[in-house]
Design an enzyme around this catalytic site. Structure first.
Site, PDB file in Angstrom:
ATOM      1  N   PHE A  12     -37.483  39.884  26.286  1.00 18.50           N
ATOM      2  CA  PHE A  12     -38.222  38.648  26.569  1.00 18.50           C
ATOM      3  C   PHE A  12     -38.883  38.693  27.939  1.00 18.50           C
ATOM      4  O   PHE A  12     -40.113  38.610  28.059  1.00 18.50           O
ATOM      5  CB  PHE A  12     -37.253  37.462  26.441  1.00 18.50           C
ATOM      6  CG  PHE A  12     -37.693  36.194  27.103  1.00 18.50           C
ATOM      7  CD1 PHE A  12     -38.938  35.646  26.837  1.00 18.50           C
ATOM      8  CD2 PHE A  12     -36.855  35.528  27.986  1.00 18.50           C
ATOM      9  CE1 PHE A  12     -39.342  34.467  27.450  1.00 18.50           C
ATOM     10  CE2 PHE A  12     -37.234  34.352  28.587  1.00 18.50           C
ATOM     11  CZ  PHE A  12     -38.492  33.818  28.326  1.00 18.50           C
ATOM     12  N   THR A  36     -31.729  44.720  21.871  1.00 14.50           N
ATOM     13  CA  THR A  36     -32.142  43.327  21.761  1.00 14.50           C
ATOM     14  C   THR A  36     -33.635  43.158  22.023  1.00 14.50           C
ATOM     15  O   THR A  36     -34.222  42.161  21.613  1.00 14.50           O
ATOM     16  CB  THR A  36     -31.345  42.430  22.737  1.00 14.50           C
ATOM     17  OG1 THR A  36     -31.491  42.938  24.067  1.00 14.50           O
ATOM     18  CG2 THR A  36     -29.872  42.396  22.359  1.00 14.50           C
ATOM     19  N   ALA A 113     -32.559  42.888  38.267  1.00 17.25           N
ATOM     20  CA  ALA A 113     -32.521  41.532  37.724  1.00 17.25           C
ATOM     21  C   ALA A 113     -31.059  41.124  37.602  1.00 17.25           C
ATOM     22  O   ALA A 113     -30.394  41.427  36.617  1.00 17.25           O
ATOM     23  CB  ALA A 113     -33.215  41.483  36.367  1.00 17.25           C
ATOM     24  N   TYR A 144     -20.404  40.248  31.061  1.00 11.69           N
ATOM     25  CA  TYR A 144     -21.752  40.086  31.639  1.00 11.69           C
ATOM     26  C   TYR A 144     -21.660  39.672  33.112  1.00 11.69           C
ATOM     27  O   TYR A 144     -22.310  40.260  33.972  1.00 11.69           O
ATOM     28  CB  TYR A 144     -22.511  39.034  30.844  1.00 11.69           C
ATOM     29  CG  TYR A 144     -23.948  38.825  31.292  1.00 11.69           C
ATOM     30  CD1 TYR A 144     -24.955  39.698  30.886  1.00 11.69           C
ATOM     31  CD2 TYR A 144     -24.293  37.762  32.111  1.00 11.69           C
ATOM     32  CE1 TYR A 144     -26.272  39.511  31.289  1.00 11.69           C
ATOM     33  CE2 TYR A 144     -25.613  37.562  32.520  1.00 11.69           C
ATOM     34  CZ  TYR A 144     -26.591  38.443  32.103  1.00 11.69           C
ATOM     35  OH  TYR A 144     -27.898  38.253  32.504  1.00 11.69           O
ATOM     36  N   ARG A 185     -29.409  30.829  23.144  1.00  7.74           N
ATOM     37  CA  ARG A 185     -29.704  30.093  24.372  1.00  7.74           C
ATOM     38  C   ARG A 185     -30.178  28.683  24.021  1.00  7.74           C
ATOM     39  O   ARG A 185     -30.789  28.452  22.986  1.00  7.74           O
ATOM     40  CB  ARG A 185     -30.726  30.850  25.210  1.00  7.74           C
ATOM     41  CG  ARG A 185     -30.095  32.064  25.879  1.00  7.74           C
ATOM     42  CD  ARG A 185     -31.018  32.752  26.844  1.00  7.74           C
ATOM     43  NE  ARG A 185     -31.681  33.883  26.246  1.00  7.74           N
ATOM     44  CZ  ARG A 185     -32.280  34.844  26.952  1.00  7.74           C
ATOM     45  NH1 ARG A 185     -32.275  34.796  28.257  1.00  7.74           N
ATOM     46  NH2 ARG A 185     -32.866  35.848  26.336  1.00  7.74           N
TER      47      ARG A 185
END
Length: 321
Positions: A12, A36, A113, A144, A185
């Site tokens: 994304f 993903t 990131a 994560y 999300r």
């Protein structure tokens, strides 16, 4: 023209970043294992002469001659990163080591990131970069959270030991076109449920808060961070400080979509953070950056994207490459 590697470039955020870098006249290498990330996100970029797609998992070493590296490679939604928590840790830690070693070989600038997840379920609100967080190392999200925290440690260790030109940006909730409809999300969940007329599922009382940044603003922040002098390493929060409760967000999406979906409240997961809001003073002063797109305008653009996707029959099948 710079030669720039975007690890996780078919995801994304990565796809939007690749697009923006190409517009800036750069030679872009997009590396993604398509776990993903999806090729449809970068389909329009493939014919461009200065865009190079490499199907690669950064848990294995990669050899490419570049000037800059953006490391965005990691599943970012709980639905995806909890499927294989060991692999999530490997992508974060082993992947970061491989990207840092590549940076060292090329004397290239490298940007990580990172995530607002490093703050855990914060006891300090809003969250500035000086706050060290409140984190449970054995919760379901820790693969994560601790992965991102370890990556930050790795980046600053390479900086101190080898003098690498590092940048660390802590990304808060980001949304916009190219989000996966089934990524779990909250914005993608609510929009897809509203457009389908399904119940909108809210976990807990809905009074927990989030701050949402539109993807174009976030990508601009990443690029500005990369362009800073070498003495500016971060970490720097990148997000929108406008705070909203989850219930307010659901009502807003219902209004914008004209949906008659019902709000249904489910138990709150134990490790779900109660509040998130970034302090972006560093980004304002060091990057001359702050978000420009308000939530209303950003949601309208995102709703249009999902309307088109659903009309084409998009859903879980969008992951097909």
């Amino acid at each position: 023209m710079s030669r720039i590697l975007v690890a996780g470039g078919a995801g994304f955020l990565g796809a939007h970043l690749c697009e923006k870098l190409l517009e800036g006249g750069h030679d872009v290498f997009c590396a993604d294992n398509l776990q993903t990330g999806v090729k449809c996100n970068i389909k329009h970029l493939l014919p461009q002469p200065y865009f190079n797609f490499i199907q690669h998992d950064i848990t294995s070493a990669l050899d490419v001659d570049v000037d800059e590296i953006y490391n965005l490679a990691c599943p970012a939604s709980p639905v995806h990163y909890q499927v294989d928590p060991v692999q999530t840790l490997k992508i974060n830690i082993n992947g970061a080591i491989n990207m840092l070693d590549l940076s060292k070989r090329n004397n290239a600038k490298i940007l990580q990131a990172s995530s607002s997840e490093v703050y855990g379920d914060p006891e300090v609100h809003p969250q500035s970069e000086q706050y060290c967080g409140k984190v449970d190392p054995v919760c379901m999200r820790s693969c994560y959270i601790e992965g991102k925290r370890c990556v930050e440690t790795l980046f600053f260790s390479y900086f101190r030991q080898y003098g690498l030109k590092i940048k660390v940006g802590r990304i808060f909730n980001t949304y916009g076109p190219r989000m996966h409809p089934d990524d779990g999300r909250v914005i993608s969940n609510f929009i897809v449920q509203a457009l389908k007329g399904d119940d909108i599922t809210i976990y807990g009382t809905g009074q927990q808060t989030r701050s949402f940044c539109y993807v174009d603003d976030l990508v601009e922040g990443l690029i500005r961070l990369m362009r800073t002098p070498v003495n500016i390493t971060g970490p720097i929060n990148l997000g929108n400080p406008y705070e909203i409760t989850i219930s307010q967000l659901a009502q807003h999406i219902l209004s914008l979509t004209g949906s008659s979906s019902r709000l249904v409240y489910l138990p709150l997961p134990r490790d779900d953070p109660r509040q998130r809001k970034p302090v972006i003073d560093r980004a304002r002063s060091l990057l001359n950056w702050e978000p420009k797109v308000n939530l209303d305008d950003g949601l309208k653009k995102t709703i249009i994207y999902f309307e088109k996707l659903l009309c084409k029959g998009g859903g879980s099948g969008v992951l097909n490459n």
